[in-house]
Design a protein around this motif. Structure first.
Motif, PDB file in Angstrom:
ATOM      1  N   ILE A 238       0.840  -1.197   0.000  1.00 43.05           N
ATOM      2  CA  ILE A 238       0.000   0.000   0.000  1.00 43.05           C
ATOM      3  C   ILE A 238       0.876   1.248   0.000  1.00 43.05           C
ATOM      4  O   ILE A 238       0.597   2.218  -0.715  1.00 43.05           O
TER       5      ILE A 238
ATOM      6  N   TYR B 197       1.991   2.315  -3.339  1.00 42.67           N
ATOM      7  CA  TYR B 197       0.953   2.924  -4.167  1.00 42.67           C
ATOM      8  C   TYR B 197       0.523   4.299  -3.683  1.00 42.67           C
ATOM      9  O   TYR B 197      -0.121   5.038  -4.425  1.00 42.67           O
ATOM     10  N   LEU B 198       0.824   4.629  -2.440  1.00 42.78           N
ATOM     11  CA  LEU B 198       0.263   5.840  -1.838  1.00 42.78           C
ATOM     12  C   LEU B 198       0.498   7.117  -2.649  1.00 42.78           C
ATOM     13  O   LEU B 198      -0.449   7.878  -2.858  1.00 42.78           O
TER      14      LEU B 198
ATOM     15  N   LEU C 298      -1.948   7.108  -5.496  1.00 42.88           N
ATOM     16  CA  LEU C 298      -3.335   7.201  -5.067  1.00 42.88           C
ATOM     17  C   LEU C 298      -3.664   8.589  -4.511  1.00 42.88           C
ATOM     18  O   LEU C 298      -4.750   9.111  -4.748  1.00 42.88           O
TER      19      LEU C 298
ATOM     20  N   GLY D 182      -7.335   1.937  -5.607  1.00 43.38           N
ATOM     21  CA  GLY D 182      -6.207   1.315  -4.898  1.00 43.38           C
ATOM     22  C   GLY D 182      -6.422  -0.171  -4.683  1.00 43.38           C
ATOM     23  O   GLY D 182      -5.500  -0.984  -4.861  1.00 43.38           O
TER      24      GLY D 182
ATOM     25  N   ARG E  59      -5.918  -1.893  -7.994  1.00 40.88           N
ATOM     26  CA  ARG E  59      -4.488  -1.963  -8.334  1.00 40.88           C
ATOM     27  C   ARG E  59      -3.803  -3.078  -7.560  1.00 40.88           C
ATOM     28  O   ARG E  59      -3.028  -3.872  -8.101  1.00 40.88           O
TER      29      ARG E  59
END
Length: 201
Positions: free
Chosen positions: A10, A13-14, A17, A116, A119
């Motif tokens: 996560i 990806y932050l 996102l 998210g 993804r």
């Protein structure tokens, strides 16, 4: 995927996102006007390899992902995309660029969170069955859910269960407020009419 492996992923990806959410926030669209938002959602879903269907109930988007394990079950994960007819006064660098339109109810965050999830699962489809990522237009009173249903949403994308969420700033980070069965599935409206002699109160 082990739970301890999820957080680092996560975090990777932050930045993307956060940028997505701020972009959506800066370009709010009212219900049944989500042209840009729907196109952005569809483009991202396709870029991650999801089978993507646009135009469901005019502006709805569904991304479909099949897991690599055998299984016939299917779930829906749903987010709303529309903004409200309000003027933003936050002074944020990514504030609304459209006068009289604002993401004041958090649907920019809902859309970014569901993207998210799409993804992450697209990179790690280690599950059985199918996930339908449902992006709904016009949650704020303009009939987006009804339009998607009338356009055959669940006939085209059958789901054994559908899950949605709403941000709630008062709930501590990392916690969810849950209950069994339907919750906040719709809003009601009522009108009160007062009749009598005028007065000063």
């Amino acid at each position: 995927m082990a739970i301890e492996d999820i957080q680092p992923q996560i975090e990777r990806y932050l930045p993307e996102l956060i940028a997505l959410r701020r972009d959506i926030h800066a370009h709010p669209e009212l219900g049944m006007e989500e042209t840009r938002t729907a196109a952005l959602v569809a483009e991202r879903l396709r870029s991650w390899g999801l089978e993507t269907t646009e135009g469901i109930g005019r502006f709805g988007v569904v991304g479909t992902l099949k897991g690599r394990r055998p299984g016939q079950g299917a779930i829906g994960l749903r987010a709303d995309m529309d903004a409200l007819a309000l003027t933003e006064q936050t002074g944020l660098a990514y504030g609304s660029t459209i006068p009289g339109r604002m993401h004041a109810c958090g649907h920019d965050g809902h859309t970014a969170m569901l993207l998210g999830a799409a993804r992450m699962l697209a990179e790690n489809p280690d599950f059985a069955g199918t996930v339908h990522f449902i992006f709904q237009p016009a949650e704020e009173g303009r009939g987006g859910a009804q339009a998607m249903l009338e356009d055959g949403l669940f006939e085209r994308f059958p789901c054994d269960a559908v899950y949605g969420m709403h941000n709630m700033p008062g709930v501590p980070l990392g916690h969810f407020a849950l209950r069994k069965g339907p919750l906040m599935a719709g809003s009601g409206r009522w009108v009160a009419t007062f009749r009598g002699t005028g007065g000063h109160g």
